[in-house]
Design a protein around this motif. Structure first.
Motif, short mmCIF file in Angstrom:
data_model
loop_
_atom_site.label_atom_id
_atom_site.label_comp_id
_atom_site.label_asym_id
_atom_site.label_seq_id
_atom_site.Cartn_x
_atom_site.Cartn_y
_atom_site.Cartn_z
N PHE A 30 -91.70 -3.04 1.06
CA PHE A 30 -91.45 -2.29 -0.17
C PHE A 30 -91.83 -0.82 -0.02
CE2 PHE A 30 -91.80 -6.47 -2.63
CZ PHE A 30 -90.43 -6.56 -2.75
N TYR A 31 -92.93 -0.55 0.70
CA TYR A 31 -93.33 0.85 0.93
C TYR A 31 -92.24 1.59 1.73
CZ TYR A 31 -95.82 4.87 2.84
OH TYR A 31 -96.19 6.14 3.21
N THR A 32 -91.77 0.96 2.80
CA THR A 32 -90.73 1.59 3.62
C THR A 32 -89.43 1.74 2.83
OG1 THR A 32 -91.71 0.53 5.57
CG2 THR A 32 -89.51 1.45 5.81
N SER A 33 -89.10 0.74 2.01
CA SER A 33 -87.89 0.81 1.19
C SER A 33 -87.98 1.97 0.20
CB SER A 33 -87.69 -0.50 0.43
OG SER A 33 -87.51 -1.58 1.32
N GLY A 34 -89.16 2.14 -0.42
CA GLY A 34 -89.34 3.25 -1.35
C GLY A 34 -89.20 4.60 -0.67
N ASP A 80 -101.67 -16.99 6.94
CA ASP A 80 -100.24 -16.85 6.71
C ASP A 80 -99.96 -16.07 5.43
OD1 ASP A 80 -99.79 -18.29 8.97
OD2 ASP A 80 -99.52 -20.21 7.94
N ALA A 81 -100.73 -16.35 4.37
CA ALA A 81 -100.54 -15.63 3.11
C ALA A 81 -100.86 -14.15 3.28
CB ALA A 81 -101.42 -16.24 2.02
N ALA A 82 -101.90 -13.84 4.05
CA ALA A 82 -102.26 -12.44 4.28
C ALA A 82 -101.17 -11.72 5.06
CB ALA A 82 -103.58 -12.36 5.04
N ILE A 83 -100.59 -12.40 6.06
CA ILE A 83 -99.53 -11.78 6.86
C ILE A 83 -98.29 -11.55 6.01
CG2 ILE A 83 -97.94 -12.18 8.78
CD1 ILE A 83 -100.19 -13.68 10.19
N VAL A 84 -97.90 -12.55 5.20
CA VAL A 84 -96.73 -12.41 4.34
C VAL A 84 -96.92 -11.28 3.33
CG1 VAL A 84 -95.35 -13.55 2.55
CG2 VAL A 84 -96.00 -14.79 4.61
N LEU A 85 -98.11 -11.21 2.72
CA LEU A 85 -98.40 -10.15 1.75
C LEU A 85 -98.35 -8.78 2.40
CD1 LEU A 85 -99.23 -9.36 -1.11
CD2 LEU A 85 -101.62 -9.69 -0.44
N THR A 86 -98.91 -8.67 3.61
CA THR A 86 -98.90 -7.39 4.32
C THR A 86 -97.48 -6.97 4.66
OG1 THR A 86 -101.08 -7.83 5.28
CG2 THR A 86 -99.73 -6.16 6.35
N LEU A 87 -96.69 -7.89 5.19
CA LEU A 87 -95.31 -7.56 5.55
C LEU A 87 -94.48 -7.22 4.31
CD1 LEU A 87 -94.57 -10.29 8.27
CD2 LEU A 87 -95.08 -7.86 8.61
#
Length: 214
Positions: A20-24, A8-15
């Protein structure tokens, strides 16, 4: 409801990173588009886009995170109190007995997934609805981030002096211009006549007058 913390932590971190990448990327496109400059030309690094996305999209991210927690709580409550089963029974009661599905129907082998869907129509519909609402919210967040970039560039177009002043060296000549944005490969500059040029960062000198009030 079971959780695998590591997964779950890996999925949350990836999303989160993807958001943030898409927002930038979206903010830079919105900011540079009025100058007719493509962010791909300036060649921003992945780290730069994530950093810009964090600065410009952190509020939207917190709103979405809050919405996710609320949706999770609604779905958990819906399942825990078996509201879905009550709704299913209520809806079934309106169907004539001779038209209701048979209780014993021949199923294909290993069809537990489909059995679960058949038993929880309301829960499946709720999950689908919440997913669509979340997707719509993310889309609106991206639109708002792009709008913020365009608003900043519109202010700049009205008064280019709000941008940092730089000196551009060109063929043994020093030209005073204003810095729009610098990427890994090129910098976008604009002069008082609103002429935009793309130059190499090594040919740009940031003037000390930009720091006179600091």
């Amino acid at each position: 409801m079971k959780f695998n913390f590591s997964l779950d932590a890996a999925i949350v971190l990836t999303l989160t990173t993807v958001f943030f990448y898409t927002s930038g990327q979206i903010f830079l496109n919105g900011y540079l588009s009025p100058f007719l400059v493509d962010s791909i030309v300036l060649n921003f690094s992945v780290q730069d886009k994530i950093y810009v996305g964090f600065l410009r999209g952190i509020n939207e991210y917190l709103y979405i995170l809050t919405a996710c927690l609320i949706m999770f709580f609604i779905r958990y409550t819906f399942i825990y109190f078996e509201i879905g089963k009550w709704i299913d029974k209520k809806l079934t009661s309106y169907i004539p007995k001779n038209e209701r599905p048979k209780k014993h129907v021949l199923k294909i082998h290993n069809s537990e997934y489909f059995d679960g869907l058949d038993r929880n129509y309301a829960t499946v519909l709720l999950t689908s609805f919440l997913s669509l609402v979340l997707a719509w919210g993310v889309l609106k967040a991206f639109i708002h981030i792009e709008k913020k970039g365009k608003e900043i560039s519109s202010t700049v177009m009205n008064d280019v002096s709000t941008l940092p002043k730089v000196i551009h060296k060109e063929q043994n000549e020093e030209l005073t211009k204003h810095l729009i944005k610098c990427g890994s490969s090129l910098c976008a500059l604009i002069d008082e006549k609103k002429n935009v040029s793309l130059v190499e960062p090594k040919n740009v000198i940031l003037l000390g007058s930009n720091f006179k009030d600091r």
